[in-house]
Write an enzyme that holds these catalytic residues in place. Sequence first.
Site, PDB file in Angstrom:
ATOM      1  N   SER A 195       0.826  -1.203   0.000  1.00  0.00           N
ATOM      2  CA  SER A 195       0.000   0.000   0.000  1.00  0.00           C
ATOM      3  C   SER A 195       0.860   1.253   0.000  1.00  0.00           C
ATOM      4  O   SER A 195       0.483   2.247  -0.598  1.00  0.00           O
ATOM      5  CB  SER A 195      -0.975  -0.006   1.164  1.00  0.00           C
ATOM      6  OG  SER A 195      -0.315  -0.362   2.349  1.00  0.00           O
ATOM      7  N   ALA A 207       3.813   1.823  -1.495  1.00  0.00           N
ATOM      8  CA  ALA A 207       4.271   2.146  -2.855  1.00  0.00           C
ATOM      9  C   ALA A 207       3.095   2.579  -3.722  1.00  0.00           C
ATOM     10  O   ALA A 207       3.225   3.481  -4.552  1.00  0.00           O
ATOM     11  CB  ALA A 207       4.965   0.943  -3.483  1.00  0.00           C
ATOM     12  N   ASP A 249       8.054  -3.307  -5.378  1.00  0.00           N
ATOM     13  CA  ASP A 249       6.665  -2.865  -5.251  1.00  0.00           C
ATOM     14  C   ASP A 249       6.274  -1.898  -6.370  1.00  0.00           C
ATOM     15  O   ASP A 249       5.305  -2.111  -7.096  1.00  0.00           O
ATOM     16  CB  ASP A 249       6.438  -2.186  -3.894  1.00  0.00           C
ATOM     17  CG  ASP A 249       6.726  -3.118  -2.733  1.00  0.00           C
ATOM     18  OD1 ASP A 249       6.716  -4.337  -2.939  1.00  0.00           O
ATOM     19  OD2 ASP A 249       6.958  -2.619  -1.618  1.00  0.00           O
TER      20      ASP A 249
HETATM   21  C1  GLA Z   1       8.279  -5.022   0.999  1.00  0.00           C
HETATM   22  C2  GLA Z   1       9.345  -4.132   0.357  1.00  0.00           C
HETATM   23  C3  GLA Z   1       9.808  -4.715  -0.985  1.00  0.00           C
HETATM   24  C4  GLA Z   1      10.191  -6.187  -0.872  1.00  0.00           C
HETATM   25  C5  GLA Z   1       9.112  -6.954  -0.121  1.00  0.00           C
HETATM   26  C6  GLA Z   1       9.524  -8.365   0.190  1.00  0.00           C
HETATM   27  O1  GLA Z   1       7.105  -4.993   0.261  1.00  0.00           O
HETATM   28  O2  GLA Z   1       8.819  -2.839   0.162  1.00  0.00           O
HETATM   29  O3  GLA Z   1      10.875  -3.931  -1.495  1.00  0.00           O
HETATM   30  O4  GLA Z   1      11.452  -6.340  -0.280  1.00  0.00           O
HETATM   31  O5  GLA Z   1       8.763  -6.344   1.117  1.00  0.00           O
HETATM   32  O6  GLA Z   1       9.689  -9.089  -0.975  1.00  0.00           O
END
Ligand code: GLA
Length: 440
Positions: free
Chosen positions: A157, A159, A202
């Site tokens: 959420s 990103a 993300d």
């Molecule tokens: C979060 C982080 C990503 C990635 C995931 C695990 O979503 O923001 O960059 O590392 O965890 O895969």
Amino acid sequence: MGGFSWPLETELDDLRKVVAAMARRTTEEVRVVVSPYRICPLGAHIDHQGGAVSAMTINKGILLAFVPSGNPEMVLRSAQFEGEVRFRVDESHQPKKAGKANENINANGSEKLQECCWGRYARGAVYALKSKGNILNQGIIGLISGSSGLDSSGLSSSAAVGVAYLLALQNANSISVSPTENIEYDRLIENEYLGLNNGILDQSAILLSKQGCLTFMDCKTKEYKLVKSSNLKENTSGVHKSYKILLACSGLKHALTSGVGYNRRVAECREAARVLLDAVGKHELEAVLSNVEREVYEAHKDKLDPLLARRAEHYFSENMRVMKGVEAWTSGRMDDFGKLITASGRSSIQNYECGCKPLIELYEVLVKAPGVLGARFSGAGFRGCCIALVDADLASEAALFVKAEYNKLEPELVGKITQEGEAAVLICESGDGARVITAT
Ligand code: GLA
């Protein structure tokens, strides 16, 4: 539930009406950014090391209805959080100093989306755009809204919110930006402005994905491809096994275990990389595991202490699962793809050591559910959802099974989800990437 129906026209209209009233404009003038959530079937926790990842967007996410404000003023409201955020895009927006920047980051490395700080993503977007030389004359008047019950769900959420503000500000200021540049802008929001040392999985998924395709990305070279499964292509053979995506919510919105954090795991991977690179005299190379050849890892892994050895094992085995997964997906071997997802979930528990009791229980329940091809934690795996790929014909049965079985294990958490009017298990489908809808 499900359907290629997100966002619904009624949802968009409701948001347009609020923004039209806030800005004293007509609803036709209101534009909407659609910024979907993502799942990562394979490639967990290796993006920050330059590993290979796979992802898909789903038909749920963030909507940001907005109009350009006609001046540098930003006026923002949230459908989920209280308060109004106001600031000017022509003010300076610098990241807070290390300690400060992290004050709203959980022990698990995820941001607490609270009223006090939800406006920071918008400020971060202004910071990212301006730090690369873009000139912003226009703010936006906007209302942001997330699919119900899914904030802090591990579906990215944060990103999705960052990308939504970036696209709105670019649209309002007539700035044309490629998806690749937006991946970097969102990285600046998360890494520099918010102080989270995450990778680019993300926002890459959110910006690049296409309905029905698996997005594959090499996070070191940033090369990507959209992979269509032969199972899902025009059906010529008469056999068409389609899948759905189950989101099973644990009811945990924040980490239970403090001190076990996202940034700490990133640092451990880097420590492992340093030991392995030093073992072969490559002192000058940046300490990320993608700089370590697999052969070097195999030859020198005994130099790692047991904890670092587990982190490195997760990286190298997960990279391999992504490669095998892309092959399986391409040739339509969904059962094999599913098995790799479950193995990836297992490695997150045993080697990466993320997750917590309820999430691990939910994972084990999902793996046993009827029609489930594979399951794992979503996102960082410290709270939120587990995801599963499920045979479309058995999706409803699987959802009922998961809800009932998880309820036996964690009745209080399921009670909390239900009390808050949210669904414990949702059936979703793959969706399209982020976009701006302008008035019709
Ligand atoms: C979060 C982080 C990503 C990635 C995931 C695990 O979503 O923001 O960059 O590392 O965890 O895969």
